[in-house]
Design a protein around this motif. Structure first.
Motif, PDB file in Angstrom:
ATOM      1  N   ILE A 158      46.336  13.119  29.565  1.00  0.00           N
ATOM      2  CA  ILE A 158      47.093  13.018  28.313  1.00  0.00           C
ATOM      3  C   ILE A 158      47.233  14.355  27.599  1.00  0.00           C
ATOM      4  CG2 ILE A 158      46.410  10.625  27.938  1.00  0.00           C
ATOM      5  CD1 ILE A 158      44.424  11.754  25.787  1.00  0.00           C
ATOM      6  N   LEU A 159      46.501  15.386  28.035  1.00  0.00           N
ATOM      7  CA  LEU A 159      46.536  16.651  27.299  1.00  0.00           C
ATOM      8  C   LEU A 159      47.921  17.264  27.290  1.00  0.00           C
ATOM      9  CD1 LEU A 159      43.171  18.400  28.187  1.00  0.00           C
ATOM     10  CD2 LEU A 159      43.803  17.149  26.123  1.00  0.00           C
ATOM     11  N   GLY A 160      48.762  16.898  28.268  1.00  0.00           N
ATOM     12  CA  GLY A 160      50.131  17.399  28.261  1.00  0.00           C
ATOM     13  C   GLY A 160      50.886  16.966  27.020  1.00  0.00           C
ATOM     14  N   SER A 161      50.474  15.841  26.405  1.00  0.00           N
ATOM     15  CA  SER A 161      51.135  15.369  25.185  1.00  0.00           C
ATOM     16  C   SER A 161      50.829  16.261  23.995  1.00  0.00           C
ATOM     17  CB  SER A 161      50.688  13.939  24.876  1.00  0.00           C
ATOM     18  OG  SER A 161      50.997  13.084  25.921  1.00  0.00           O
ATOM     19  N   PHE A 162      49.738  17.034  24.086  1.00  0.00           N
ATOM     20  CA  PHE A 162      49.376  17.917  22.982  1.00  0.00           C
ATOM     21  C   PHE A 162      49.886  19.344  23.205  1.00  0.00           C
ATOM     22  CE2 PHE A 162      45.321  15.134  22.839  1.00  0.00           C
ATOM     23  CZ  PHE A 162      46.041  14.108  22.237  1.00  0.00           C
ATOM     24  N   ALA A 163      50.536  19.563  24.342  1.00  0.00           N
ATOM     25  CA  ALA A 163      51.082  20.894  24.620  1.00  0.00           C
ATOM     26  C   ALA A 163      52.266  21.166  23.711  1.00  0.00           C
ATOM     27  CB  ALA A 163      51.503  20.996  26.083  1.00  0.00           C
ATOM     28  N   ALA A 164      52.453  22.421  23.360  1.00  0.00           N
ATOM     29  CA  ALA A 164      53.577  22.790  22.489  1.00  0.00           C
ATOM     30  C   ALA A 164      54.895  22.561  23.222  1.00  0.00           C
ATOM     31  CB  ALA A 164      53.453  24.256  22.063  1.00  0.00           C
ATOM     32  N   PRO A 165      55.814  21.775  22.666  1.00  0.00           N
ATOM     33  CA  PRO A 165      57.099  21.547  23.323  1.00  0.00           C
ATOM     34  C   PRO A 165      57.881  22.846  23.456  1.00  0.00           C
ATOM     35  CG  PRO A 165      56.733  19.948  21.561  1.00  0.00           C
ATOM     36  CD  PRO A 165      55.682  21.009  21.417  1.00  0.00           C
ATOM     37  N   LEU A 166      58.606  22.974  24.561  1.00  0.00           N
ATOM     38  CA  LEU A 166      59.356  24.207  24.835  1.00  0.00           C
ATOM     39  C   LEU A 166      60.712  24.179  24.137  1.00  0.00           C
ATOM     40  CD1 LEU A 166      58.502  24.559  28.629  1.00  0.00           C
ATOM     41  CD2 LEU A 166      57.415  25.695  26.685  1.00  0.00           C
ATOM     42  N   GLY A 219      49.510  25.173  22.566  1.00  0.00           N
ATOM     43  CA  GLY A 219      49.124  23.794  22.802  1.00  0.00           C
ATOM     44  C   GLY A 219      47.758  23.506  22.218  1.00  0.00           C
ATOM     45  N   LEU A 220      47.399  22.230  22.201  1.00  0.00           N
ATOM     46  CA  LEU A 220      46.107  21.816  21.653  1.00  0.00           C
ATOM     47  C   LEU A 220      45.360  20.983  22.677  1.00  0.00           C
ATOM     48  CD1 LEU A 220      47.858  20.836  18.449  1.00  0.00           C
ATOM     49  CD2 LEU A 220      45.735  22.047  18.219  1.00  0.00           C
ATOM     50  N   ASP A 221      44.041  20.962  22.541  1.00  0.00           N
ATOM     51  CA  ASP A 221      43.231  19.964  23.227  1.00  0.00           C
ATOM     52  C   ASP A 221      42.325  19.344  22.175  1.00  0.00           C
ATOM     53  OD1 ASP A 221      41.154  21.770  22.792  1.00  0.00           O
ATOM     54  OD2 ASP A 221      41.276  22.588  24.808  1.00  0.00           O
ATOM     55  N   LEU A 222      41.568  18.342  22.544  1.00  0.00           N
ATOM     56  CA  LEU A 222      40.765  17.638  21.543  1.00  0.00           C
ATOM     57  C   LEU A 222      39.673  18.534  20.959  1.00  0.00           C
ATOM     58  CD1 LEU A 222      40.580  14.131  23.193  1.00  0.00           C
ATOM     59  CD2 LEU A 222      41.645  14.715  21.027  1.00  0.00           C
ATOM     60  N   ALA A 223      39.148  19.449  21.763  1.00  0.00           N
ATOM     61  CA  ALA A 223      38.135  20.363  21.233  1.00  0.00           C
ATOM     62  C   ALA A 223      38.732  21.236  20.127  1.00  0.00           C
ATOM     63  CB  ALA A 223      37.579  21.231  22.359  1.00  0.00           C
ATOM     64  N   THR A 224      39.949  21.735  20.364  1.00  0.00           N
ATOM     65  CA  THR A 224      40.621  22.556  19.344  1.00  0.00           C
ATOM     66  C   THR A 224      40.900  21.740  18.093  1.00  0.00           C
ATOM     67  OG1 THR A 224      41.681  23.799  21.123  1.00  0.00           O
ATOM     68  CG2 THR A 224      42.601  24.044  18.912  1.00  0.00           C
ATOM     69  N   ILE A 225      41.321  20.491  18.269  1.00  0.00           N
ATOM     70  CA  ILE A 225      41.599  19.625  17.122  1.00  0.00           C
ATOM     71  C   ILE A 225      40.332  19.388  16.312  1.00  0.00           C
ATOM     72  CG2 ILE A 225      42.281  17.275  16.468  1.00  0.00           C
ATOM     73  CD1 ILE A 225      44.178  17.310  18.901  1.00  0.00           C
ATOM     74  N   MET A 256      33.447  14.174  13.579  1.00  0.00           N
ATOM     75  CA  MET A 256      32.410  13.490  14.340  1.00  0.00           C
ATOM     76  C   MET A 256      32.958  12.245  15.033  1.00  0.00           C
ATOM     77  SD  MET A 256      29.512  14.928  14.589  1.00  0.00           S
ATOM     78  CE  MET A 256      28.505  13.539  15.079  1.00  0.00           C
ATOM     79  N   GLN A 257      33.893  11.555  14.374  1.00  0.00           N
ATOM     80  CA  GLN A 257      34.491  10.374  15.011  1.00  0.00           C
ATOM     81  C   GLN A 257      35.256  10.776  16.279  1.00  0.00           C
ATOM     82  OE1 GLN A 257      36.192   8.945  11.045  1.00  0.00           O
ATOM     83  NE2 GLN A 257      35.883   7.009  12.104  1.00  0.00           N
ATOM     84  N   PHE A 258      35.992  11.876  16.187  1.00  0.00           N
ATOM     85  CA  PHE A 258      36.700  12.358  17.371  1.00  0.00           C
ATOM     86  C   PHE A 258      35.717  12.876  18.421  1.00  0.00           C
ATOM     87  CE2 PHE A 258      40.526  12.633  14.614  1.00  0.00           C
ATOM     88  CZ  PHE A 258      41.396  11.930  15.432  1.00  0.00           C
ATOM     89  N   ASN A 259      34.664  13.516  17.969  1.00  0.00           N
ATOM     90  CA  ASN A 259      33.684  14.042  18.911  1.00  0.00           C
ATOM     91  C   ASN A 259      32.980  12.910  19.657  1.00  0.00           C
ATOM     92  OD1 ASN A 259      32.189  16.538  19.857  1.00  0.00           O
ATOM     93  ND2 ASN A 259      30.468  15.278  19.162  1.00  0.00           N
ATOM     94  N   THR A 260      32.698  11.813  18.951  1.00  0.00           N
ATOM     95  CA  THR A 260      32.097  10.646  19.600  1.00  0.00           C
ATOM     96  C   THR A 260      33.012  10.104  20.688  1.00  0.00           C
ATOM     97  OG1 THR A 260      30.943  10.068  17.555  1.00  0.00           O
ATOM     98  CG2 THR A 260      31.179   8.325  19.210  1.00  0.00           C
ATOM     99  N   LEU A 261      34.318  10.118  20.388  1.00  0.00           N
ATOM    100  CA  LEU A 261      35.297   9.674  21.383  1.00  0.00           C
ATOM    101  C   LEU A 261      35.274  10.585  22.606  1.00  0.00           C
ATOM    102  CD1 LEU A 261      37.812   7.828  22.040  1.00  0.00           C
ATOM    103  CD2 LEU A 261      39.203   9.621  20.984  1.00  0.00           C
TER     104      LEU A 261
END
Length: 793
Positions: A158-166, A219-225, A256-261
Motif C-alpha cells: 500500500i505504500l505506493g498510495s502514499f507516494a507523491a503523484p507525478l 513520498g511518505l511512509d508510515l514511519a515518516t507520518i 502511538m495509535q499509528f505506531n501500534t498499528l
C-alpha cells in the motif's frame, strides 16, 4: 442449441432475448457494445437472481476483447474467474467441488464432479460455446488474485498510495486534496478514529503533512507520518500555532495509535508484495492485459474501507493523467458496492466513486457497480450510469427503489420508453434480466448465457493460496553490494598501511556500516567510474540524461577494465568517504601495477568513456503501424495501454465505417424487399379475387347447363387463364423475395466475416510491439570522475 453470434471485437455475447409470456428463450442473441460501458453500468439482483453469472459473463467477454480490469471482490465470488477448465473433465472440477453440496445430493465428491462436468459441458453447448472459446479466454488476459493484508494470494504494497503523484500540485490541487482527504479518512479508520477528515484536528494535521511532502515531490511512509505527527513540518495550522491547535501530548497519543498499528506483525503484510500501481494492475510487464482481482473477504470492515479508498483514489489520479477517448480503455468492477456508496453517509470511498461515475467516461474508464442490497444506494449518483441490468428482486420496496434509480438514469440521458417496468420486474425469474441501455431504443428482457468459468461460489483463503502459488515471486533483497573478486585478488598480498600511490590518483573508501570494534577489515582496490550519457532523438522528442556510477575490478595486466561485470552503485557520494574507518584493524591488498599512476588512471577514464559510448543505450518500445513510441518516463505497462487504446480507436473507426457501408447496402435490399412484399400483397389479393371470380364463373356455367340457359365457356376459360397468370406472377415475386432474403443473409455473413478480420488484424497490430535502442553520440558521453576505491571486506 443456441447459434452463437460470430466472434467480433468490441461485442459482448451476454445471452438471448427472453419471451416472458411463453417463458421461452428466443433465437435472437444479445450482443452488447463494449463502448457502451464507458457510460458505466449498474447490476442489481437478489441472491439467486443469476447476478454473479451475468457479471462473470461480462468480465469474460471483456477478457476476450483484452480489456484490462480492476475487480473489487469483497465476498470472494469473482475468484471463480480463474476456474476455467478447457477440457471440462471431471478431474478438473474435483479440487473445487464443495463437499457440502455433494453431501446434500447424496453423492461422493468424485460422483458430484462427474455430474458437474457433464452439466457444464451441456450448458455451454446449449449456448453454442465449446472448448476453443474457453482456450481463447484463458489466453486472453493474465488473471491475478491480490489479497491485501495477507499472503494467501499475491500481497499488495500500500505504500505506493502514499507516494507523491507525478503531477503538478498547483495545477491539480483540487484533485490531489480530494485524494489526500480520502487517504486521511481511510488511515483514521484503520486506527478506529471516527473523525471528520476535513474538520477534525486529526484530519487537518494529517492532510497538512501529506500536502507538505507532496508539494515537494516527496513520498511518505508510515514511519515518516508518525514522526511528522510528533514534529509537524509547519509552525501553524490556520491562525494558531501547532501546539495550541493540537497539543503535543495529544499528537503523541495519535502517533502511538499509528505506531501500534505498524508494530503489529500482521500489518507487515500490508507493506510487501506488488506496488499499488494502476498501470501494473492493468497490464503485465510483457504487455498482456490483466484482470486484477482484489479479494477482501478476509478483512474487517475498517480494513476493507481503508484499502478500497486507497485503490479508488489511486485510480482517480491515474485516470486524470490519461488522454480522452470514446473507446473502452479499461474497467473498474465492484462486486458489492453496498456500504461504499450510501445515499446520505459519506464514507471515504464515496467521493472517488462519484468522481469516477461523473468523469471517467471522458477517459474511457468504465465502471460496473453491483449489489444485492438495492435499499441503501445513492441513486442520484447512479443516475450517471447508462446501462442498468436488473434481475429478480425480493420485495416491492426493493423494486420501487430500483425503479426510482432507473427513472433518474432515463431522465439524465433525456431518453424515454413505453415499457411498463413495474410489471416486467415483478415477472423476472432466475437468470432473466431487464437491460436498459441509453444507447439503445428500447429496454430488452434477456436470459444470460452459460458462464465459461465454473461458478463454484466464494473461495477460501486456503484455496486461494493453492491457486496463486505459481504467481508469487520471491524478490531477493539488494541492500548489500555483491562482492565480485577474482582469485588473484583474493590471494593478493596485504599490507597494514595503504600503498604509496601517485598523488594524482583520487582515492576513496567505501563505507561499511555496523562494523564491530574488534573486526579486522581488508581493503581491496576497485575503480569507480562516474559519468553521464545523453540520449537524444529529435523525431521522437526524446532528450534525457542518464547518470551512472560503476564499481569494477582494477585493470588486468594489459590495462583493461571489465566494465561489463561492474556493479551499479546507487547514491555513490553518500557511500564513499575520504578517510578509512577508525577503530577496526585494517589491512590493504596490493594495487595492480596498471593502476599506480595518474596516467594509468587517465587510461581507465578513456576506457570508461569508450565503454559508455559503445555499450550504453536507451531502449524504448514502439509500434510502427500506429506510429507510437514509449516516452522516457513511461512504463512498459502504460505504453501497452496507450497502444491498446489507439488500436481500439482505430479499430472502432474502421468497424463503424464498414458497418455504415454495409448498412447502405442493407437499406437498399430492404427497400427492394419492401417493394416486392407490397407487390406480393397486391398479387395475393388479386389472385384471391380471381379465384373467387373463377369459382363463380364455373358455378354460373353449371347452373346454365341445368337451367337450359345458354352460357359461353369462353368466359370461364378466360377467368381460369387470368387466375393462373396471377398465380405465376405471385410465384415469380416470391422467388424474387427469396433471392433478396438470401442476399441479405449473404451480406450479413460477409459483414460478420469482415468485422472479424478487422478485429483480428488490429489485435495483431497491438500485439506487435517492437524495440528500438537509441545510442549516444560521442559528444553525448561525459566522464565526471574516476576514483580508486578501497572496498572493505
Amino acid at each position: 442449441m443456441m447459434q452463437p453470434p460470430p466472434e467480433k471485437m468490441g461485442s459482448f455475447y451476454l445471452g438471448a432475448k427472453y419471451n416472458m409470456v411463453d417463458q421461452k428463450i428466443e433465437e435472437e442473441t444479445i450482443n452488447y457494445d463494449a463502448r457502451d460501458l464507458t457510460t458505466h453500468a449498474v447490476c442489481v439482483g437478489m441472491t439467486g437472481s443469476g447476478k454473479t453469472g451475468l457479471c462473470i459473463d461480462l468480465l469474460e467477454e471483456a477478457a476476450l476483447d483484452q480489456v484490462p480490469a480492476i475487480i473489487v471482490d469483497p465476498k470472494g465470488d469473482m475468484t471463480n474467474l480463474l476456474l476455467q477448465f478447457e477440457e471440462l473433465s471431471p478431474a478438473s472440477f474435483v479440487p473445487w467441488i464443495n463437499a457440502d453440496d455433494a453431501a446434500r445430493k447424496g453423492l461422493s465428491i468424485d460422483a458430484y464432479a462427474d455430474a458437474t462436468a457433464q452439466k457444464w459441458q451441456e450448458g455451454l453447448a446449449s449456448w453454442g460455446q465449446g472448448k476453443e472459446r474457453i482456450k481463447a479466454l484463458k489466453k486472453s488476459v493474465k488473471y491475478t488474485i491480490f489479497t491485501p493484508g495477507s499472503d494467501a494470494g499475491v500481497p499488495i504494497n500500500i505504500l505506493g498510495s502514499f507516494a507523491a503523484p507525478l503531477v503538478d500540485f498547483d495545477t491539480e490541487a483540487e484533485m490531489l486534496r480530494e485524494r489526500i482527504q480520502g487517504t486521511v479518512s481511510a488511515l483514521l479508520g484503520m486506527i478506529n478514529v471516527k473523525a471528520d477528515p476535513s474538520r477534525s484536528r486529526e484530519g487537518i494535521l494529517l492532510a497538512t503533512i501529506f500536502e507538505h511532502h507532496w508539494r515537494k515531490g516527496e513520498g511518505l511512509d508510515l514511519a515518516t507520518i508518525i514522526m511528522a505527527i510528533q514534529k509537524p513540518p509547519v509552525q501553524k495550522l490556520g491562525v494558531f500555532d501547532v501546539d495550541t491547535f493540537f497539543p503535543e501530548q495529544d499528537r503523541f497519543d495519535l502517533a502511538m495509535q499509528f505506531n501500534t498499528l505498524v508494530a503489529s506483525p500482521q500489518f507487515a503484510n500490508w507493506l510487501k508484495g506488488e506496488p499499488l500501481d494502476i498501470d501494473k494492475l492493468y497490464f503485465t510487464a510483457d504487455g498482456k492485459a490483466r484482470h486484477s482481482i482484489f479479494y477482501l473477504a478476509h478483512l474487517s470492515d475498517s480494513e476493507r474501507m481503508f484499502f478500497v479508498t486507497l485503490l479508488l483514489n489511486s485510480l482517480v489520479t491515474w485516470m486524470r493523467k490519461q488522454t480522452g477517448t470514446t473507446s473502452l480503455r479499461s474497467l473498474l468492477y465492484f462486486d458489492e458496492v453496498f456500504g461504499y456508496f450510501p445515499p446520505v453517509a459519506q464514507p471515504p470511498s464515496k467521493k472517488p466513486l462519484l468522481t469516477i461515475l461523473k468523469q471517467a467516461r471522458t477517459f474511457g474508464l468504465g465502471a460496473i457497480l453491483v449489489t444485492q442490497n438495492p435499499g441503501d444506494l445513492d441513486y442520484k449518483g447512479l443516475s450517471n450510469a447508462g446501462t442498468w441490468f436488473i434481475g429478480k428482486l425480493q420485495t416491492d420496496r426493493d423494486r420501487d427503489k430500483v425503479l426510482q434509480g432507473l427513472s433518474g438514469a432515463i431522465n439524465e440521458a433525456g431518453a424515454g420508453t413505453s415499457m411498463d417496468f413495474s410489471s416486467k420486474l415483478a415477472g423476472l425469474s432466475s437468470r432473466v434480466f431487464l437491460m436498459h441501455n441509453v444507447h439503445e431504443d428500447q429496454p430488452v428482457i434477456f436470459h444470460t448465457r452459460w458462464a465459461m468459468s465454473f461458478l463454484r461460489g466464494p473461495l477460501t483463503r486456503a484455496q486461494i493460496r493453492t491457486m496463486t502459488a505459481d504467481s508469487k515471486v520471491n524478490v531477493p533483497t539488494t541492500d548489500a553490494l555483491v562482492e565480485v573478486m577474482t582469485e588473484s585478488q583474493t590471494k593478493a598480498p596485504k599490507s597494514a598501511t595503504p600503498p604509496a600511490l601517485d598523488p594524482g590518483i583520487d582515492q576513496r573508501f567505501l563505507r561499511r556500516p555496523e562494523v564491530e570494534s574488534n573486526t579486522s577489515l581488508v581493503y581491496h582496490p576497485k575503480v569507480l567510474g562516474v559519468g553521464k550519457v545523453r540520449f537524444y532523438d529529435g523525431r521522437k522528442d526524446i532528450d534525457l540524461d542518464r547518470s551512472l556510477a560503476l564499481l569494477a575490478n582494477p585493470p588486468d595486466d594489459f590495462g583493461r577494465v571489465d566494465w561489463s561485470r561492474a556493479e551499479y552503485l546507487d547514491d555513490w557520494q553518500r557511500k564513499l568517504s575520504s578517510d578509512p574507518y577508525q577503530g577496526p584493524v585494517a589491512s590493504y591488498s596490493e594495487v595492480p601495477k596498471t593502476l599506480t599512476s595518474a596516467k594509468e588512471m587517465k587510461q581507465v577514464s578513456n576506457d570508461f568513456a569508450d565503454w559508455l559510448y559503445h555499450e550504453q543505450g536507451f531502449e524504448i518500445a514502439e509500434q510502427e503501424k500506429l506510429k507510437l513510441h514509449q516516452k522516457p518516463d513511461e512504463t512498459l505497462e502504460a505504453f501497452q495501454m496507450r497502444v491498446n487504446l489507439a488500436m481500439r480507436e482505430a479499430r472502432d473507426k474502421e468497424l463503424d465505417a464498414l458497418q455504415d457501408k454495409y448498412e447502405v447496402k442493407m437499406d437498399r435490399l430492404e427497400e427492394r424487399l419492401r417493394k416486392k412484399e407490397l407487390k406480393q400483397a397486391e398479387q395475393q389479393a388479386d389472385l384471391s379475387q380471381r379465384k373467387t371470380a373463377e369459382w363463380v364463373g364455373v358455378a354460373e356455367t353449371i347452373f346454365s347447363v341445368f337451367s337450359g340457359r345458354r352460357r359461353s365457356l369462353n368466359t370461364a376459360t378466360t377467368k381460369m387463364r387470368m387466375r393462373r397468370k396471377a398465380s405465376h406472377q405471385l410465384e415469380a415475386t416470391q422467388a424474387d423475395i427469396d433471392v433478396l432474403m438470401e442476399a441479405q443473409d449473404e451480406l450479413r455473413e460477409e459483414l460478420d466475416e469482415k468485422l472479424g478480420e478487422i478485429g483480428d488484424q488490429w489485435q495483431s497490430i497491438a500485439n506487435d510491439i517492437g524495440k528500438e535502442e537509441i545510442k549516444p553520440r560521442r559528444a553525448d558521453v561525459k566522464v565526471d570522475a574516476v576514483y580508486l576505491v578501497w572496498k572493505p571486506a
